[in-house]
Write a protein that holds these residues in place. Structure first.
Motif, PDB file in Angstrom:
ATOM      1  N   THR A  28       0.840  -1.193   0.000  1.00 41.25           N
ATOM      2  CA  THR A  28       0.000   0.000   0.000  1.00 41.25           C
ATOM      3  C   THR A  28       0.873   1.241   0.000  1.00 41.25           C
ATOM      4  O   THR A  28       1.889   1.293   0.686  1.00 41.25           O
ATOM      5  CB  THR A  28      -0.911   0.017   1.242  1.00 41.25           C
ATOM      6  N   THR A  29       0.459   2.227  -0.793  1.00 38.44           N
ATOM      7  CA  THR A  29       1.169   3.502  -0.832  1.00 38.44           C
ATOM      8  C   THR A  29       0.271   4.596  -0.283  1.00 38.44           C
ATOM      9  O   THR A  29      -0.876   4.754  -0.708  1.00 38.44           O
ATOM     10  CB  THR A  29       1.583   3.863  -2.278  1.00 38.44           C
ATOM     11  N   LEU A  30       0.787   5.348   0.685  1.00 38.71           N
ATOM     12  CA  LEU A  30       0.062   6.440   1.309  1.00 38.71           C
ATOM     13  C   LEU A  30       0.574   7.781   0.785  1.00 38.71           C
ATOM     14  O   LEU A  30       1.778   7.975   0.630  1.00 38.71           O
ATOM     15  CB  LEU A  30       0.237   6.392   2.832  1.00 38.71           C
ATOM     16  N   ARG A  31      -0.353   8.692   0.535  1.00 36.29           N
ATOM     17  CA  ARG A  31       0.002  10.029   0.043  1.00 36.29           C
ATOM     18  C   ARG A  31       0.167  10.970   1.228  1.00 36.29           C
ATOM     19  O   ARG A  31      -0.735  11.114   2.040  1.00 36.29           O
ATOM     20  CB  ARG A  31      -1.091  10.548  -0.889  1.00 36.29           C
ATOM     21  N   GLN A  47      11.175  14.085   5.450  1.00 35.94           N
ATOM     22  CA  GLN A  47      11.584  13.384   4.234  1.00 35.94           C
ATOM     23  C   GLN A  47      12.646  12.330   4.518  1.00 35.94           C
ATOM     24  O   GLN A  47      12.682  11.286   3.853  1.00 35.94           O
ATOM     25  CB  GLN A  47      12.082  14.404   3.205  1.00 35.94           C
ATOM     26  N   GLU A  48      13.492  12.578   5.503  1.00 38.51           N
ATOM     27  CA  GLU A  48      14.458  11.548   5.910  1.00 38.51           C
ATOM     28  C   GLU A  48      13.723  10.327   6.451  1.00 38.51           C
ATOM     29  O   GLU A  48      14.090   9.180   6.171  1.00 38.51           O
ATOM     30  CB  GLU A  48      15.398  12.112   6.982  1.00 38.51           C
ATOM     31  N   TRP A  49      12.685  10.587   7.224  1.00 40.05           N
ATOM     32  CA  TRP A  49      11.879   9.503   7.782  1.00 40.05           C
ATOM     33  C   TRP A  49      11.172   8.725   6.676  1.00 40.05           C
ATOM     34  O   TRP A  49      11.125   7.498   6.706  1.00 40.05           O
ATOM     35  CB  TRP A  49      10.871  10.073   8.771  1.00 40.05           C
ATOM     36  N   VAL A  50      10.651   9.435   5.692  1.00 38.88           N
ATOM     37  CA  VAL A  50       9.956   8.786   4.571  1.00 38.88           C
ATOM     38  C   VAL A  50      10.904   7.843   3.837  1.00 38.88           C
ATOM     39  O   VAL A  50      10.534   6.717   3.478  1.00 38.88           O
ATOM     40  CB  VAL A  50       9.374   9.832   3.593  1.00 38.88           C
ATOM     41  N   GLN A  62       4.428   1.881   1.550  1.00 39.44           N
ATOM     42  CA  GLN A  62       5.268   2.937   1.011  1.00 39.44           C
ATOM     43  C   GLN A  62       4.564   4.275   1.231  1.00 39.44           C
ATOM     44  O   GLN A  62       3.345   4.343   1.382  1.00 39.44           O
ATOM     45  CB  GLN A  62       5.509   2.739  -0.485  1.00 39.44           C
ATOM     46  N   ILE A  63       5.367   5.333   1.277  1.00 42.80           N
ATOM     47  CA  ILE A  63       4.812   6.674   1.435  1.00 42.80           C
ATOM     48  C   ILE A  63       5.268   7.535   0.260  1.00 42.80           C
ATOM     49  O   ILE A  63       6.461   7.603  -0.050  1.00 42.80           O
ATOM     50  CB  ILE A  63       5.258   7.315   2.760  1.00 42.80           C
TER      51      ILE A  63
END
Length: 326
Positions: A28-31, A47-50, A62-63
Protein backbone atom coordinates in the motif's frame (compact mmCIF):
# COMPACT_ATOMS: atom_id res chain seq x y z
CA UNK A 1 -4.71 -29.71 -14.79
CA UNK A 2 -4.08 -30.73 -11.18
CA UNK A 3 -1.98 -27.56 -10.60
CA UNK A 4 -4.75 -25.35 -12.03
CA UNK A 5 -7.34 -27.09 -9.84
CA UNK A 6 -5.15 -26.57 -6.76
CA UNK A 7 -4.80 -22.83 -7.46
CA UNK A 8 -8.53 -22.45 -8.04
CA UNK A 9 -9.29 -24.32 -4.82
CA UNK A 10 -6.86 -22.15 -2.84
CA UNK A 11 -8.39 -18.98 -4.27
CA UNK A 12 -11.90 -20.18 -3.49
CA UNK A 13 -10.95 -20.93 0.10
CA UNK A 14 -9.37 -17.51 0.49
CA UNK A 15 -12.43 -15.75 -0.94
CA UNK A 16 -14.75 -17.79 1.27
CA UNK A 17 -12.78 -16.50 4.24
CA UNK A 18 -13.28 -12.93 3.03
CA UNK A 19 -9.74 -12.50 1.72
CA UNK A 20 -8.53 -11.49 -1.70
CA UNK A 21 -5.50 -13.50 -2.81
CA UNK A 22 -3.50 -10.47 -4.03
CA UNK A 23 -3.94 -8.82 -0.61
CA UNK A 24 -1.68 -11.46 0.92
CA UNK A 25 1.32 -9.79 -0.66
CA UNK A 26 -0.11 -6.37 -1.47
CA UNK A 27 1.85 -3.18 -0.93
CA UNK A 28 0.00 0.00 0.00
CA UNK A 29 1.17 3.50 -0.83
CA UNK A 30 0.06 6.44 1.31
CA UNK A 31 0.00 10.03 0.04
CA UNK A 32 1.67 12.46 2.46
CA UNK A 33 1.85 16.27 2.48
CA UNK A 34 3.53 18.81 4.73
CA UNK A 35 1.88 21.97 6.04
CA UNK A 36 5.38 23.42 6.37
CA UNK A 37 7.73 24.50 3.58
CA UNK A 38 9.88 21.74 2.12
CA UNK A 39 13.14 23.57 2.81
CA UNK A 40 12.42 23.89 6.54
CA UNK A 41 13.81 21.69 9.29
CA UNK A 42 10.47 19.97 9.95
CA UNK A 43 9.94 18.88 6.35
CA UNK A 44 13.58 17.92 5.94
CA UNK A 45 13.40 15.54 8.88
CA UNK A 46 10.07 14.26 7.60
CA UNK A 47 11.58 13.38 4.23
CA UNK A 48 14.46 11.55 5.91
CA UNK A 49 11.88 9.50 7.78
CA UNK A 50 9.96 8.79 4.57
CA UNK A 51 13.12 7.40 2.97
CA UNK A 52 13.61 5.09 5.94
CA UNK A 53 9.99 3.92 5.84
CA UNK A 54 10.16 3.20 2.13
CA UNK A 55 13.45 1.35 2.42
CA UNK A 56 12.17 -0.87 5.22
CA UNK A 57 8.59 -1.17 4.03
CA UNK A 58 9.06 -2.71 0.59
CA UNK A 59 6.23 -5.12 -0.08
CA UNK A 60 4.25 -3.80 2.90
CA UNK A 61 3.85 -0.03 2.91
CA UNK A 62 5.27 2.94 1.01
CA UNK A 63 4.81 6.67 1.44
CA UNK A 64 4.59 9.10 -1.48
CA UNK A 65 5.64 12.55 -0.26
CA UNK A 66 3.70 14.96 -2.46
CA UNK A 67 5.17 18.19 -1.11
CA UNK A 68 4.56 21.22 1.05
CA UNK A 69 2.24 24.23 0.82
CA UNK A 70 2.71 24.49 -2.95
CA UNK A 71 0.90 21.17 -3.24
CA UNK A 72 -1.82 21.98 -0.69
CA UNK A 73 -1.95 25.39 1.07
CA UNK A 74 -1.02 25.30 4.75
CA UNK A 75 -4.46 26.00 6.17
CA UNK A 76 -6.16 23.52 3.82
CA UNK A 77 -4.06 20.52 4.81
CA UNK A 78 -6.28 19.48 7.72
CA UNK A 79 -9.40 19.37 5.58
CA UNK A 80 -7.49 17.45 2.90
CA UNK A 81 -6.72 14.77 5.49
CA UNK A 82 -10.25 14.78 6.89
CA UNK A 83 -11.83 14.30 3.45
CA UNK A 84 -9.26 11.81 2.18
CA UNK A 85 -7.77 14.01 -0.55
CA UNK A 86 -4.48 12.87 1.00
CA UNK A 87 -3.86 10.02 3.40
CA UNK A 88 -1.42 11.66 5.79
CA UNK A 89 -0.01 15.03 6.71
CA UNK A 90 2.61 16.60 8.89
CA UNK A 91 1.03 19.64 10.49
CA UNK A 92 0.45 21.46 13.73
CA UNK A 93 -2.95 21.69 15.34
CA UNK A 94 -3.03 25.46 14.94
CA UNK A 95 -3.16 24.98 11.17
CA UNK A 96 -6.34 22.91 11.15
CA UNK A 97 -8.56 24.54 13.74
CA UNK A 98 -10.94 25.12 10.81
CA UNK A 99 -11.54 21.35 10.97
CA UNK A 100 -11.69 21.10 14.76
CA UNK A 101 -10.87 23.87 17.27
CA UNK A 102 -9.59 21.29 19.76
CA UNK A 103 -6.54 20.74 17.53
CA UNK A 104 -4.99 23.86 19.04
CA UNK A 105 -5.12 22.36 22.55
CA UNK A 106 -2.05 20.23 21.76
CA UNK A 107 0.22 23.23 22.32
CA UNK A 108 -0.61 22.96 26.04
CA UNK A 109 1.05 19.59 26.60
CA UNK A 110 3.75 19.89 29.25
CA UNK A 111 4.80 16.25 29.23
CA UNK A 112 6.66 14.44 26.42
CA UNK A 113 4.85 12.25 23.90
CA UNK A 114 6.34 9.11 25.47
CA UNK A 115 4.58 9.97 28.73
CA UNK A 116 1.40 10.93 26.87
CA UNK A 117 1.29 7.41 25.46
CA UNK A 118 1.55 5.99 29.00
CA UNK A 119 -0.74 8.29 30.98
CA UNK A 120 -3.75 8.09 28.66
CA UNK A 121 -3.31 11.45 26.91
CA UNK A 122 -2.50 9.87 23.53
CA UNK A 123 -5.63 7.70 23.61
CA UNK A 124 -7.73 10.65 24.76
CA UNK A 125 -6.44 12.73 21.85
CA UNK A 126 -7.27 9.99 19.38
CA UNK A 127 -10.79 9.57 20.73
CA UNK A 128 -11.48 13.24 19.98
CA UNK A 129 -9.63 13.23 16.64
CA UNK A 130 -11.54 10.12 15.51
CA UNK A 131 -14.92 11.51 16.47
CA UNK A 132 -14.55 15.15 15.46
CA UNK A 133 -12.12 15.16 12.54
CA UNK A 134 -12.25 11.73 10.91
CA UNK A 135 -8.53 11.50 11.70
CA UNK A 136 -6.05 9.23 13.44
CA UNK A 137 -3.42 11.08 15.46
CA UNK A 138 -0.34 9.00 14.65
CA UNK A 139 2.38 10.66 16.68
CA UNK A 140 4.40 13.75 17.50
CA UNK A 141 7.68 14.50 15.80
CA UNK A 142 8.62 17.87 17.36
CA UNK A 143 8.99 18.63 21.07
CA UNK A 144 10.99 20.94 23.36
CA UNK A 145 10.38 23.88 21.05
CA UNK A 146 8.84 26.70 23.10
CA UNK A 147 7.14 29.59 21.35
CA UNK A 148 8.46 33.13 21.64
CA UNK A 149 7.40 36.62 20.76
CA UNK A 150 9.73 38.16 18.18
CA UNK A 151 9.42 41.92 17.71
CA UNK A 152 11.12 44.94 16.23
CA UNK A 153 9.95 47.18 19.08
CA UNK A 154 11.78 46.91 22.37
CA UNK A 155 9.69 46.45 25.52
CA UNK A 156 10.67 46.47 29.19
CA UNK A 157 7.62 44.63 30.51
CA UNK A 158 5.16 42.00 29.22
CA UNK A 159 3.07 44.51 27.26
CA UNK A 160 2.48 44.52 23.50
CA UNK A 161 0.15 47.53 23.43
CA UNK A 162 0.33 49.34 20.11
CA UNK A 163 2.17 46.51 18.35
CA UNK A 164 0.85 44.63 15.34
CA UNK A 165 1.83 40.99 15.82
CA UNK A 166 1.41 38.16 13.35
CA UNK A 167 -0.34 35.17 14.86
CA UNK A 168 -1.83 31.76 14.32
CA UNK A 169 -4.56 30.48 16.66
CA UNK A 170 -1.76 29.20 18.94
CA UNK A 171 -1.22 32.55 20.60
CA UNK A 172 -4.17 34.73 19.55
CA UNK A 173 -5.74 34.92 23.02
CA UNK A 174 -2.43 35.37 24.82
CA UNK A 175 -1.14 38.14 22.55
CA UNK A 176 -4.46 39.96 22.73
CA UNK A 177 -4.31 39.69 26.52
CA UNK A 178 -0.92 41.43 26.28
CA UNK A 179 -2.52 44.27 24.31
CA UNK A 180 -1.36 43.39 20.79
CA UNK A 181 -3.26 44.03 17.59
CA UNK A 182 -3.13 40.64 15.89
CA UNK A 183 -2.80 39.76 12.22
CA UNK A 184 -3.23 36.25 10.80
CA UNK A 185 -1.04 35.25 7.86
CA UNK A 186 0.48 32.07 6.48
CA UNK A 187 4.20 31.63 7.30
CA UNK A 188 5.17 32.36 3.70
CA UNK A 189 3.80 35.91 3.98
CA UNK A 190 5.55 36.95 7.19
CA UNK A 191 8.85 38.15 5.66
CA UNK A 192 7.08 40.60 3.38
CA UNK A 193 4.78 41.72 6.19
CA UNK A 194 7.81 42.54 8.35
CA UNK A 195 9.61 44.23 5.46
CA UNK A 196 6.64 46.49 4.71
CA UNK A 197 5.81 47.23 8.33
CA UNK A 198 2.44 45.48 8.12
CA UNK A 199 3.43 43.74 11.36
CA UNK A 200 5.93 44.67 14.07
CA UNK A 201 6.59 41.10 15.07
CA UNK A 202 5.33 37.56 15.21
CA UNK A 203 4.98 34.46 17.31
CA UNK A 204 7.11 31.45 16.40
CA UNK A 205 9.03 28.61 18.06
CA UNK A 206 12.65 29.01 19.07
CA UNK A 207 13.75 27.18 15.93
CA UNK A 208 13.03 27.66 12.28
CA UNK A 209 13.23 31.39 11.65
CA UNK A 210 16.44 30.99 9.64
CA UNK A 211 14.68 28.58 7.30
CA UNK A 212 12.40 31.48 6.37
CA UNK A 213 15.06 34.23 6.55
CA UNK A 214 13.06 36.09 9.19
CA UNK A 215 16.25 36.84 11.13
CA UNK A 216 16.93 39.51 8.51
CA UNK A 217 13.86 41.45 9.70
CA UNK A 218 13.92 40.63 13.42
CA UNK A 219 15.51 42.69 16.23
CA UNK A 220 14.29 41.17 19.50
CA UNK A 221 13.09 37.90 21.05
CA UNK A 222 11.12 38.01 24.29
CA UNK A 223 12.02 35.40 26.90
CA UNK A 224 10.88 33.13 28.45
CA UNK A 225 9.28 30.82 25.94
CA UNK A 226 5.81 29.39 26.46
CA UNK A 227 3.73 26.42 25.26
CA UNK A 228 5.44 23.74 23.15
CA UNK A 229 5.42 23.70 19.37
CA UNK A 230 3.47 20.61 18.38
CA UNK A 231 4.20 19.17 14.95
CA UNK A 232 2.60 15.80 14.39
CA UNK A 233 1.57 13.21 11.85
CA UNK A 234 -2.16 12.88 11.26
CA UNK A 235 -3.94 10.41 9.01
CA UNK A 236 -7.34 10.05 7.40
CA UNK A 237 -9.22 7.64 9.68
CA UNK A 238 -10.79 5.47 6.94
CA UNK A 239 -7.38 5.18 5.25
CA UNK A 240 -5.83 4.13 8.57
CA UNK A 241 -8.52 1.53 9.15
CA UNK A 242 -8.10 0.14 5.61
CA UNK A 243 -4.52 -0.85 6.39
CA UNK A 244 -3.97 -4.51 7.07
CA UNK A 245 -2.84 -5.40 10.62
CA UNK A 246 0.69 -5.88 9.31
CA UNK A 247 0.70 -2.51 7.55
CA UNK A 248 -0.75 -0.71 10.56
CA UNK A 249 1.77 -2.36 12.87
CA UNK A 250 4.62 -1.40 10.57
CA UNK A 251 3.45 2.22 10.33
CA UNK A 252 3.00 2.57 14.09
CA UNK A 253 6.47 1.14 14.74
CA UNK A 254 7.95 3.63 12.28
CA UNK A 255 6.19 6.51 14.02
CA UNK A 256 7.52 5.33 17.39
CA UNK A 257 11.01 5.21 15.90
CA UNK A 258 10.54 8.80 14.73
CA UNK A 259 9.41 9.90 18.19
CA UNK A 260 12.45 8.20 19.70
CA UNK A 261 14.58 10.82 17.93
CA UNK A 262 12.81 13.74 19.63
CA UNK A 263 15.78 14.40 21.94
CA UNK A 264 17.24 16.11 18.84
CA UNK A 265 15.02 19.12 19.54
CA UNK A 266 16.61 19.99 22.89
CA UNK A 267 20.00 20.31 21.23
CA UNK A 268 18.45 22.16 18.30
CA UNK A 269 16.85 24.67 20.72
CA UNK A 270 20.24 25.50 22.23
CA UNK A 271 21.84 25.83 18.80
CA UNK A 272 19.09 28.07 17.47
CA UNK A 273 19.22 30.32 20.53
CA UNK A 274 22.96 30.81 20.02
CA UNK A 275 22.48 31.31 16.30
CA UNK A 276 19.90 34.04 16.88
CA UNK A 277 22.26 35.85 19.21
CA UNK A 278 25.03 35.68 16.63
CA UNK A 279 22.64 37.06 13.99
CA UNK A 280 22.01 40.11 16.17
CA UNK A 281 18.64 39.19 17.63
CA UNK A 282 18.65 40.52 21.20
CA UNK A 283 16.93 38.63 24.00
CA UNK A 284 14.55 40.69 26.14
CA UNK A 285 14.48 39.17 29.64
CA UNK A 286 12.24 40.14 32.55
CA UNK A 287 13.00 39.62 36.23
CA UNK A 288 12.12 36.28 37.82
CA UNK A 289 8.71 37.35 39.11
CA UNK A 290 7.67 38.97 35.82
CA UNK A 291 8.93 35.99 33.83
CA UNK A 292 6.88 33.57 35.93
CA UNK A 293 3.80 35.78 35.69
CA UNK A 294 4.28 36.04 31.92
CA UNK A 295 4.46 32.28 31.43
CA UNK A 296 1.65 31.54 33.89
CA UNK A 297 -0.57 34.01 32.07
CA UNK A 298 0.11 32.26 28.77
CA UNK A 299 -1.30 28.99 30.14
CA UNK A 300 -4.13 30.57 32.10
CA UNK A 301 -5.39 32.45 29.06
CA UNK A 302 -5.03 29.42 26.78
CA UNK A 303 -6.83 27.01 29.11
CA UNK A 304 -9.58 29.55 29.71
CA UNK A 305 -10.06 29.79 25.95
CA UNK A 306 -10.01 26.00 25.60
CA UNK A 307 -12.59 25.57 28.36
CA UNK A 308 -14.85 28.12 26.70
CA UNK A 309 -14.39 26.57 23.25
CA UNK A 310 -14.83 22.92 24.19
CA UNK A 311 -15.36 22.49 27.95
CA UNK A 312 -15.71 18.72 28.01
CA UNK A 313 -12.55 18.09 25.97
CA UNK A 314 -10.53 20.71 27.86
CA UNK A 315 -11.55 19.14 31.16
CA UNK A 316 -10.47 15.72 29.88
CA UNK A 317 -7.13 16.94 28.50
CA UNK A 318 -5.94 19.33 31.22
CA UNK A 319 -4.87 16.80 33.90
CA UNK A 320 -3.30 14.55 31.25
CA UNK A 321 -1.28 17.37 29.69
CA UNK A 322 0.12 18.72 32.95
CA UNK A 323 3.26 17.49 34.74
CA UNK A 324 2.59 15.03 37.54
CA UNK A 325 3.78 17.55 40.14
CA UNK A 326 0.95 19.92 39.30
Amino acid sequence: MQRRLMIQTTAALALSAGLAVPALAQETTLRLVSAFAENGIYAQRLQEWVKKVNAEGKGVLQINFIGGPKAIPTFEVGNAVKTGVVDMAMSTGAFYTNVMPEADFLKLTEVPIAQQRKNGAFDAINKVWNEKANMQYLGRMVENQPFHIYTNKKVDKPDLSGQKIRITPVYRDFFQALGANVVTTAPGEVYTALERGVVDGYGWPIGGIFDLNWQEKTKYRIDPGFYDAEVSLIMNLPAYRRLTPAQRDFLNKQVLALEAQNDFWEKYKAEETARQEKAGIQAIKFDAAASKAFRDKAYEVAWAGAEKQSPEVAKRFKPLFAPAAK
